[in-house]
Scaffold this active site. Sequence first.
Site, mmCIF file in Angstrom:
data_model
loop_
_atom_site.group_PDB
_atom_site.id
_atom_site.type_symbol
_atom_site.label_atom_id
_atom_site.label_comp_id
_atom_site.label_asym_id
_atom_site.label_seq_id
_atom_site.Cartn_x
_atom_site.Cartn_y
_atom_site.Cartn_z
ATOM 1 N N SER A 211 -9.402 1.628 3.447
ATOM 2 C CA SER A 211 -8.849 2.308 2.364
ATOM 3 C C SER A 211 -7.910 1.567 1.446
ATOM 4 O O SER A 211 -7.175 2.052 0.597
ATOM 5 C CB SER A 211 -8.307 3.465 3.135
ATOM 6 O OG SER A 211 -7.137 3.152 4.231
ATOM 7 N N SER B 147 -9.558 -0.896 7.489
ATOM 8 C CA SER B 147 -9.385 -0.689 6.209
ATOM 9 C C SER B 147 -8.433 -1.999 5.329
ATOM 10 O O SER B 147 -8.300 -1.647 4.395
ATOM 11 C CB SER B 147 -8.142 0.449 6.221
ATOM 12 O OG SER B 147 -9.033 1.926 6.529
ATOM 13 N N LYS C 39 0.768 -1.089 0.051
ATOM 14 C CA LYS C 39 -0.047 -0.105 0.051
ATOM 15 C C LYS C 39 0.924 1.408 0.190
ATOM 16 O O LYS C 39 1.929 1.273 0.556
ATOM 17 C CB LYS C 39 -0.921 -0.012 1.260
ATOM 18 C CG LYS C 39 -1.980 0.934 1.222
ATOM 19 C CD LYS C 39 -2.767 0.938 2.596
ATOM 20 C CE LYS C 39 -3.997 2.100 2.568
ATOM 21 N NZ LYS C 39 -4.791 2.056 3.868
#
EC number: 6.3.5.7
Length: 561
Positions: free
Chosen positions: A205, A229, A110
């Site tokens: 996210s 997330s 990420k």
Amino acid sequence: MKDGCAHVIPVAVVDLSFSSLSFAPCGGRQGTRTMLGRTLREVSAALKQGQITPTELCQKCLSLIKKTKFLNAYITVSEEVALKQAEESEKRYKKGHSLGDLDGIPVAVKDNFSTSGIETTCASNMLKGYVPPFNATVVQKLLDQGALLMGKTNLDEFAMGCGSTDGIFGPVKNPWSFSKQYREKRKQKPHGDKEDSDWLITGGSSGGSAAAVSAFTCFAALGSDTGGSTRNPAAHCGVVGLKPSYGLVSRHGLIPLVNSMDVPGILTRCVDDAAVVLGVLAGHDCKDSTTVQDPVKPFVLPNLTDVSKLCIGIPKEYLVPELSNEVHSLWSKAANLFESEGAKVIEVSLPHTSYSIVCYHVLCTSEVASNMARFDGLEYGHRCDIDVSTEAMYAATRREGFNDVVRGRILSGNFFLLKENYENYFVKAQKVRRLIANDFVNVFNSGVDALLTPTTLSEAVPYLEFIKEDNRTRSAQGDIFTQAVNMAGLPAVSVPMALSNHGLPIGLQFIGRAFCDQQLLAIAKWFEKQVQFPVIQLQELMDDCSSIFENEKLTSVSLKQ
């Protein structure tokens, strides 16, 4: 079954009688396309046996990343770096000096984890162009084990969101939007316009990481988990999403959102693979004082066959009106499954759950306001062209560098931290957080081994429907079942259970005792084996990559027991 429990409503929505077909062995050398559909452990074994080389595997993943570029899962593709790492891995294998199960395995990270020499943007204008001089501890641990870094994945700006729709590089599209299962249910042509507006969100996210794993472009990916997330997009993308116990995995190099809740998360295609990655990442880090000294290692999961000694708790407060009938039905079926195999399934109470959303909002925005103060345009990151005064430069830099969501959370947090508001908001929220944590302690002290809950309210929704709500409302709805776990510092894992009537994945969440991640994963692995979640079928979309699958009836990529 106990009368009055939240899981007893017998709504027959989804058929769980999936067939269990494994990848049939091929004669001679395994094809690289076939390899992409296998689990991390299976591919690791193939690498060690010489059935495929790290370079071949890397090249095929890079090719698939390019073919699925429309998903927008990656912000940066580190092709040269990955190929060089593959070359080094290949040399080790030829010498018989493999570094372990991750050597030569393509992974993604990420884009809020620092990566030395590779741009780290947090999907923001503020950090666009920022190249860290060091690796996050978790990234370094993966590289030390020979993993191949395919690239940095997309997210909501600074990880503030639950849809992966609010970053400057655009929203991430859920691979299941283009799956054969979903398209057939929708009665749409498999080769429909990839740019149409009918695609589904990934959740967030960490949506880019979830999409990357779901679309077979890597075998594992790092996400971050502050309020769900990692687990939220895992549920929507049909993959496993693990949030380890707070303190088990180092946060050093993870650009902070909420220091007291942030945890590096792991996304894989099966529970066993998540355990492999956790075994590499867990451990004390002198650069992160919150990490524990002696984690349980190695993370080799026992082959749990008897669940009769387990006690599974069903929190009654998680049966909320907004919960969809299909998720409710699968939650009931999962509880029935455990009970039918001899486990004790009981209703439990987490009485302060209703306060968790408000409590989380106050604490989250307060820490966000503090953490975002470092982005002032002086030391690194974006700086505006205004030079009238230092104050004007600060204001313009932050206006240009942050989107509305980030600025809104900064404003809220600073309000809660004002001298006249501090006691009434921040301190009270901290007290409520303690009550929420104590609820979990009391339940686990009563003899419960794990809690079983929904991960999300429903299946993934279309993007156009999702953006009708504001970010705060979306976050409150998206993370309603996951936020409390972060406030309590507990481990939790989302495991895909079945497809909805629309052909979309639905996941359930298991919550464990603090630092009992191994036991939690063993339970999740048993559950995963029972339900045999079907593999996504993308060959209609990428017909030249159709041989990722041996045949269209393939429904399992789990390891043979």
